[in-house]
Each structure stands twice: as C-alpha cells, then as structure tokens.
Motif scaffolding. Structure first.
Motif, mmCIF file in Angstrom:
data_model
loop_
_atom_site.group_PDB
_atom_site.id
_atom_site.type_symbol
_atom_site.label_atom_id
_atom_site.label_comp_id
_atom_site.label_asym_id
_atom_site.label_seq_id
_atom_site.Cartn_x
_atom_site.Cartn_y
_atom_site.Cartn_z
ATOM 1 N N UNK A 137 0.814 -1.210 0.000
ATOM 2 C CA UNK A 137 0.000 0.000 0.000
ATOM 3 C C UNK A 137 0.852 1.266 0.000
ATOM 4 N N UNK A 138 0.312 2.355 -0.532
ATOM 5 C CA UNK A 138 0.999 3.640 -0.434
ATOM 6 C C UNK A 138 0.880 4.199 0.974
ATOM 7 N N UNK A 139 1.418 5.387 1.182
ATOM 8 C CA UNK A 139 1.273 6.071 2.466
ATOM 9 C C UNK A 139 0.106 7.041 2.486
ATOM 10 N N UNK A 140 -0.207 7.611 1.330
ATOM 11 C CA UNK A 140 -1.275 8.604 1.222
ATOM 12 C C UNK A 140 -2.044 8.339 -0.061
ATOM 13 N N UNK A 141 -3.371 8.467 0.012
ATOM 14 C CA UNK A 141 -4.177 8.306 -1.186
ATOM 15 C C UNK A 141 -5.420 9.176 -1.105
ATOM 16 N N UNK A 142 -5.836 9.755 -2.234
ATOM 17 C CA UNK A 142 -7.139 10.421 -2.273
ATOM 18 C C UNK A 142 -8.237 9.397 -2.478
ATOM 19 N N UNK A 143 -9.459 9.842 -2.355
ATOM 20 C CA UNK A 143 -10.601 8.960 -2.587
ATOM 21 C C UNK A 143 -11.894 9.683 -2.288
ATOM 22 N N UNK A 144 -12.970 9.203 -2.874
ATOM 23 C CA UNK A 144 -14.263 9.760 -2.527
ATOM 24 C C UNK A 144 -14.594 9.370 -1.084
ATOM 25 N N UNK A 145 -15.430 10.155 -0.412
ATOM 26 C CA UNK A 145 -15.668 9.908 1.015
ATOM 27 C C UNK A 145 -16.103 8.479 1.344
ATOM 28 N N UNK A 146 -16.981 7.904 0.518
ATOM 29 C CA UNK A 146 -17.440 6.545 0.832
ATOM 30 C C UNK A 146 -16.317 5.523 0.639
ATOM 31 N N UNK A 147 -15.393 5.790 -0.293
ATOM 32 C CA UNK A 147 -14.256 4.884 -0.479
ATOM 33 C C UNK A 147 -13.311 4.954 0.715
ATOM 34 N N UNK A 148 -13.039 6.174 1.182
ATOM 35 C CA UNK A 148 -12.184 6.323 2.368
ATOM 36 C C UNK A 148 -12.811 5.605 3.559
ATOM 37 N N UNK A 149 -14.136 5.725 3.711
ATOM 38 C CA UNK A 149 -14.817 5.041 4.816
ATOM 39 C C UNK A 149 -14.699 3.530 4.689
ATOM 40 N N UNK A 150 -14.787 3.019 3.470
ATOM 41 C CA UNK A 150 -14.643 1.585 3.242
ATOM 42 C C UNK A 150 -13.252 1.111 3.640
ATOM 43 N N UNK A 151 -12.237 1.862 3.255
ATOM 44 C CA UNK A 151 -10.858 1.481 3.591
ATOM 45 C C UNK A 151 -10.607 1.610 5.089
ATOM 46 N N UNK A 152 -11.234 2.570 5.722
ATOM 47 C CA UNK A 152 -11.102 2.695 7.173
ATOM 48 C C UNK A 152 -11.709 1.476 7.865
ATOM 49 N N UNK A 153 -12.874 1.056 7.396
ATOM 50 C CA UNK A 153 -13.525 -0.118 7.981
ATOM 51 C C UNK A 153 -12.677 -1.373 7.801
ATOM 52 N N UNK A 154 -11.835 -1.373 6.773
ATOM 53 C CA UNK A 154 -10.950 -2.513 6.526
ATOM 54 C C UNK A 154 -9.674 -2.436 7.364
ATOM 55 N N UNK A 155 -9.548 -1.400 8.197
ATOM 56 C CA UNK A 155 -8.380 -1.256 9.047
ATOM 57 C C UNK A 155 -7.168 -0.682 8.339
ATOM 58 N N UNK A 156 -7.391 0.003 7.214
ATOM 59 C CA UNK A 156 -6.280 0.504 6.398
ATOM 60 C C UNK A 156 -5.966 1.967 6.656
ATOM 61 N N UNK A 157 -6.984 2.774 6.925
ATOM 62 C CA UNK A 157 -6.839 4.219 7.068
ATOM 63 C C UNK A 157 -6.623 4.595 8.538
ATOM 64 N N UNK A 158 -5.733 5.536 8.781
ATOM 65 C CA UNK A 158 -5.405 6.000 10.128
ATOM 66 C C UNK A 158 -6.375 7.094 10.565
#
Length: 485
Positions: A137-158
């Motif tokens: 994975x990269x260190x930083x990524x943009x994304x639409x809000x629902x995508x960021x929420x999905x990645x957070x739920x997967x334990x990926x986003x800080x």
C-alpha cells in the motif's frame, strides 16, 4: 475533536524522561546508607526528613525534559511518502510535480514524497482495494468519502484526530474553522472520528445564461423554485415560438439524465437530507424527497425540462437551455463549448433555489487519507498532507487544476487567478452554501438506487406510485447499508 490522545513522539519523550530519572536516583541510594544508618540511631525524627527532601529533587529533574515539547524530538529524515493520485496528465500533472518537488527540496524533516499516477478515480480505487489484499500500500491516497470510509472499515486508514489535535504538528482552531463545514464533514464519521481531509472541492451547481435571461425580462437569477420554473418555462416558450423549428422542445433546463448528484442538490435546497439524526442510517421516504419528486415531475410535464444522454455543454452554449446542471469541474468544458459556438453571452454559476428561498449546492470534497504503516511513516504522511492542503499550496494547486478551495483562507491567495477567470469567480462564494452527500461505505451503491428510483418517478402514473417508489427506495437503502457492514 478529542484532544486526550498522546502522540507517539511525546510518548517516547516520557519514556526517555522516566529512564533518566531512574538512572540518576540509583547512585544516590548506594552512596547514602552508611551515613543514613548513623543518623537514624541518633536522631530518628530528623533522619526521616532527609529522604523526603531527596524525593523532591528528582521531581525537579522531570521538569526539564518536558520543555522538549516545544521542539519535538522526532527524526523523520529519510522517510519516503508514497502518494498515489489521479492527476497524471495535463496541467494538473505539471502542478502536482512542481508542488512535490518544492516540498522535497525545502521541507525541514528530510521527507521525500514519491508520486504514483493511478489513472482515473475508478482505477485508483481498484488499485487500493487490490493493495489491501497484498499489503503493498501507499502512504497517502485520495478517494471519494465513501471509499475512504470503506478502507477505514478494513483497518487501512489511520484516524487523523491524533495529528489534527497535536500541539506541535496539528491544526489550529482558526485553521479548522476555515474549512467549509460540508467538506470537513465528508471526512468525519458519526462518532467524530476524522479519517480524511479535503484536498479541494467541486460542487454541483447550476449554469445560468444571464444575458439571455435579461432579454427574456428577468433581472437576476431565480431565488425560489417558483422563480426557477418561471424562467425555465419562459425560455422554453421563446424557443417554441421562434422561427427555428429545430429548437422546439428546448429552452428551459437541460440535464444529462437524472443523477443522484442532481437529486441531492435539489433535496438540500428543499431543506432535506439522506440520513437519520444519528447519521448512521438512511431516510429516503421523507416529505422533502416527495416535494423534490413533485417539483421535477411538474417541471418536465410543463415542457420546461428536457433530458439528453450526453453532456449538455453544446445545448447550453447555443441557447437551447437557459439552465443546466453541472459540477464545477465541468467549468473548462462549458467555457470551451461557448468558444466553439462563438456565443458571447455572459453566463455564471448559481446555487439551487428551494421553495422557501433556501440556496444550496452539493459539495464534493475530494478527500485524502493516511494509510497505516509505522508511527514515523504515518507522521511523515500527515506532514505532507498538511502541507498539500494548506491555503497557499491549495491555491497553487487550483491554478493548475481549476478546482475550488475547501477552505475560506485559500481565497486570499487566488487574486490573480480570479481576475483572469471571471466565471470561476462567480462560483467562489458558493462553498459556504454547500452540503455534503453521505460518506457511509454503502453510499456508492445507494447513489445508483436513487438514480434508478427517480427515473421511475418521472414515468410514474400518479402520486400513489411515487410514494411506493420512495418506500421501496428506503427499503433498498437499508438493505445496502446492512450489506456493507
């Protein structure tokens, strides 16, 4: 915003302080016993006072390391921040490269940002999803809000609260207040956890031909839905009654089908929303949603709204429509259409008017999040994110990308750009009217259901069928929410 988290580098300082205190106490304990024994046999009461005084000195020693918080003891030299994005072509690519090169050459921490273009937004989202499985994975990524929420739920986003609230590396109250509420909310979860910050924003607005409107007898943009219909129908009537049969059936509002973005903007103007009070569930079958459906059905039945399959830039540029709906990201394409048509009409961006005079736009905050690696890597990523979203750098980015600012303080750095782009200036003040679509992980699927429902609503036989469609939409949204959890 919670402020009781201790950042990792302050934790290191505390551990260091305690260790040093322990080391300084040990030699004193080994030197004192013979003298302490004698004193205790002769003057017991006085002997007990000495150790009490001795415990006070180490307490003084702990005060000095605490001053180190003024200059954080953290070494990020050599940290590499891999930044995935979607701006790898044209002038946005030039701007991104310049901003990154300037940061790499000047930042005080020795951080190096490495950019990787991932193509379009869909390509980026697929790349992140695949990388979650592989761990690459990269260190930083943009994304639409629902995508960021999905990645957070997967334990990926800080979670960003720890960085935002940090006294050394965080954001001040003034910096937070400057961010448009809708944009900041796009990165917030219902419990107050911040998982992303806005890089910039685009908004769903209405393009309005004010030259033609004045010729039709209107002094300015509509302030209510009734005035909107009046102007749209006047333009439709003008085209139906002119000498050109090719433009019959046009003249009012033109849109590319019916999208959730359009529905959302009208719903906000009607003082409605998509979520329940707690923000964790959908409420689609509301009185405001029914009012929006009724307004749309009436506008089309009156011959004042027509829909096409493609982007309606040529139609709006050739007076086949007084109004069209668009994201502000479509501004350059609409300007080009006017140039291609040789049309000198003046046109502007305006908000959506509600029945009671409320004005609203649908704000899309392009969000950016930090992906969890090590504490040092996460801090380095945050420092790059903070730099890239600062007012000065956001203004520089806008001159290359033509996006709109996500914070009011950026406007002060856009003087020359605004002067050179007067149409852009007409949309600059609309950010304060913005409301955001939900950022729940299920929102992408729910958007599709909304679009399908409104196509059905426009073809409905009567109000009873409209009620049934909205009730089914409510049930579908609840099912999609449950599936995403």
């Amino acid at each position: 915003m919670s402020k009781n988290r201790i950042p990792f580098f302050l934790t290191l300082i505390l551990i260091f302080t305690l260790a040093m205190a322990a080391c300084t106490q040990a030699p004193e304990a080994t030197e004192a016993p013979p003298e302490a024994t004698e004193e205790m046999t002769e003057e017991p009461m006085e002997a007990t006072e000495e150790p009490i005084e001795a415990t006070e000195e180490p307490m003084e020693a702990t005060e000095e390391p605490m001053e180190a918080t003024e200059e954080p003891m953290v070494d990020l030299s050599g940290q590499e921040v891999v930044f995935w994005h979607v701006w790898g072509s044209g002038t946005p690519s030039e701007g991104m490269t310049k901003i990154i090169e300037d940061f790499n050459a000047s930042n005080e921490w020795g951080i190096t940002v490495v950019q990787v273009d991932q193509g379009g937004q869909g390509d980026l989202q697929s790349a992140v999803n695949a990388a979650i499985a592989t761990g690459d994975l990269p260190n930083v990524t943009p994304g639409f809000p629902n995508a960021i929420a999905t990645w957070y739920n997967a334990g990926t986003i800080v979670e960003l609260n720890q960085f935002i609230d940090d006294p050394d590396f965080g954001l001040t109250a003034e910096e937070l207040d400057a961010i448009h509420d809708a944009n900041f909310a796009s990165g917030s979860l219902p419990d107050g956890t911040q998982i992303a910050l806005p890089i910039h924003q685009s908004t769903q607005v209405i393009f309005y031909n004010q030259t033609w409107a004045q010729e039709l007898g209107f002094d300015g943009p509509p302030a209510t839905t009734a005035e909107f219909k009046e102007q749209a129908c006047a333009a439709a009537e003008a085209n139906n009654n002119d000498d050109n049969p090719d433009n019959d059936g046009t003249g009012g509002l033109v849109t590319r089908g019916i999208g959730a973005s359009n529905v959302a903007a009208w719903l906000f103007a009607f003082d409605g929303g998509f979520l329940n009070e707690s923000g964790d569930g959908y409420t689609m079958n509301t009185e405001q949603m029914k009012e929006v459906a009724t307004f749309m059905r009436d506008l089309e039945a009156s011959g004042c709204w027509f829909r096409i399959d493609g982007f309606p830039n040529p139609e709006f540029a050739t007076r086949q429509a007084l109004f069209t709906e668009s994201s502000t990201a479509g501004l350059p394409f609409q300007a080009s259409a006017f140039e291609d048509a040789g049309n000198p009409d003046e046109w502007i961006m305006i908000p959506y008017p509600g029945p009671d005079g409320k004005l609203a736009v649908n704000s899309f905050g392009q969000m950016i999040g930090v992906i969890d690696h090590s504490p040092e890597a996460n801090l380095a990523a945050w420092l790059w994110l903070k730099h890239f979203t600062s007012p000065e750098i956001q203004a520089e980015w806008i001159t290359f990308s033509a996006y709109f600012p996500s914070q009011t303080t950026t406007n002060a750095f856009l003087g020359d750009y605004v002067a050179d782009n007067p149409i852009y200036a007409t949309g600059l003040g609309l950010g304060d009217l913005g409301q955001a679509e939900p950022n729940l992980a299920s929102w992408g699927a729910v958007r599709g259901a909304i679009s399908d429902a409104f196509f059905a609503i426009m073809a409905a036989a009567d109000d009873a069928e409209v009620d049934e469609i909205l009730a089914n939409l409510d049930a579908t949204a609840a099912e999609l929410l449950e599936e995403s959890q």
